[in-house]
Design an enzyme around this catalytic site. Sequence first.
Site, short mmCIF file in Angstrom:
data_model
loop_
_atom_site.label_atom_id
_atom_site.label_comp_id
_atom_site.label_asym_id
_atom_site.label_seq_id
_atom_site.Cartn_x
_atom_site.Cartn_y
_atom_site.Cartn_z
CD GLU A 176 11.28 43.85 4.89
OE1 GLU A 176 10.98 42.73 4.46
OE2 GLU A 176 12.06 44.00 5.84
CD GLU A 377 12.89 41.80 0.58
OE1 GLU A 377 13.04 41.05 1.58
OE2 GLU A 377 13.22 42.99 0.57
C1 BGP Z 1 13.90 41.62 4.45
C2 BGP Z 1 14.77 42.73 3.94
C3 BGP Z 1 15.95 42.32 3.15
C4 BGP Z 1 16.44 40.93 3.41
C5 BGP Z 1 15.40 39.90 3.72
C6 BGP Z 1 15.90 38.60 4.28
O1 BGP Z 1 13.49 41.91 5.73
O2 BGP Z 1 14.06 43.66 3.17
O3 BGP Z 1 16.88 43.34 3.15
O4 BGP Z 1 17.67 40.78 3.85
O5 BGP Z 1 14.43 40.38 4.59
O6 BGP Z 1 16.26 38.76 5.60
P1 BGP Z 1 17.63 38.27 6.18
O7 BGP Z 1 18.68 38.87 5.32
O8 BGP Z 1 17.68 38.77 7.56
O9 BGP Z 1 17.59 36.80 6.09
#
Ligand code: BGP
Length: 479
Positions: A176, A377
């Site tokens: 990201e 993701e």
């Molecule tokens: C993205 C990241 C992850 C992850 C995911 C979910 O931004 O790459 O590392 O955690 O989002 O977000 P969160 O864990 O804040 O729910």
Amino acid sequence: MSVFREDFLWGGACAANQFEGAWDADGKGPSIADMCTNGSHECPKWLTKTIRPDRFYPSHEAIDFYHRYEEDIALFAEMGFKTFRTSINWTRIYPTGMEEEPNEKGLEFYDRVFACCRKYGIEPLVTISHYEMPFALVEAYNGWADRKLIDYFLRYCKTIFERYQDQVKYWLTFNEINAGQMPMGAILSTGTVRGYEGPVGQVVDRPQERYQALHHMFVASALAVKYAHDHYPWFRMGNMNIFAAVYPLTPDPADVLECQRNNQMINWFCSDVQVRGAYPSYTKRYFEEHGISLQKEPEDDAILREGVVDFYTFSYYMSNCITTHKGEAKASGNVMGGYKNPYLKSSQWGWQIDPQGLRYSLNEIYGRYGIPVMVVENGLGARDVLEEDGKVHDSYRIDYLRQHIEQMAEAVKDGVDLIGYTPWGCIDLVSASTGEMAKRYGFIYVKKYDDGTGDLSRLPKDSFYWYRKVIATNGEDLD
Ligand code: BGP
């Protein structure tokens, strides 16, 4: 017949700092994530300058993948994973980021992890830096604000490329990368928080520093990509971008223009550099108007040109609306900002759920770049309940994923060259934004709770069996 390619990479995604634990085992140094306390939707997590005995640091044990990787990868294999996206913890390999020689014990851990994946025919997909910069580099250099980090990062890349060249073919340079454009990205990603202690959302935003740090990351990424192409021609190198579809809230041309500007700077800027190899034209005016002046070395433009990626990857969770009108309701709970879309529902954390936005995004991305695309993701963070029958019936997660896979299939029919899908947090892990365990994404439930209790045992949820069927039918049977 399935619309997905025969070699479609179905799998799941995790990040070292959010699931490995063992934060100081076998010579590992502290990363920036290890200095972050737990938090919640209502109460933000903190970054602390030292480890404070009165605070709880969720990454320190996390779900202890470090000691349980064999059991976890066996469960991924049982679901039929073709790929597993994970990251290498920079601080296992170079504890402060600045050593001349790598930490052999850290290298051995990933030898074992990748060998275990290979045993099951699972292709590792490795993020080189996923929100886990050595904390010593924050203290010594203010993170990516200093150009010196390029050298340290490259040393780390060369070490892991050489070591895992026979095990790992797919690499992503920075997770990201465009998080670096948002204030919270200073903690997650650019590490430009030397001396800061306090809630993650209150870091002072310094745009000049933020874009300078990003420039160094672009150069570092391009150098790593070029080095990989020159030395390991079979490697496939990717970028990794947050993509949140944005729509104008109204047809007011002022909203449409504002939306376009937002889209350019938030969604496209970083990948335009990493895929096309140059700063896009629209940044010139943006930088002038925001008083940003980048320090570049004469060779940087050539480096960016020569280090373009082979495939585009992104995280997709939500969409947002953009408006210039006053008084509209803000969408809550995400780092992207934006306004509420009256046609969409939101998750328990306020992220607006928009499966069609995924089809739209895939078409936009492939139409712009024309290189293979992977969704690395996607998923629903939700409060799961362990029922009296000892199971987790997560039909809401199945619904979310089904609707997104349906839209991926539509995008493939639209002509998008989609090569893989790795839903986020395929096993429950620590949330990146809030530092809590309660926000669960997994197909596998982990008995670990926000007060640090739990025996860490693993339990397949209903979605585990559903996803196994999805993979077995190459995405045809989504019922
Ligand atoms: C993205 C990241 C992850 C992850 C995911 C979910 O931004 O790459 O590392 O955690 O989002 O977000 P969160 O864990 O804040 O729910």
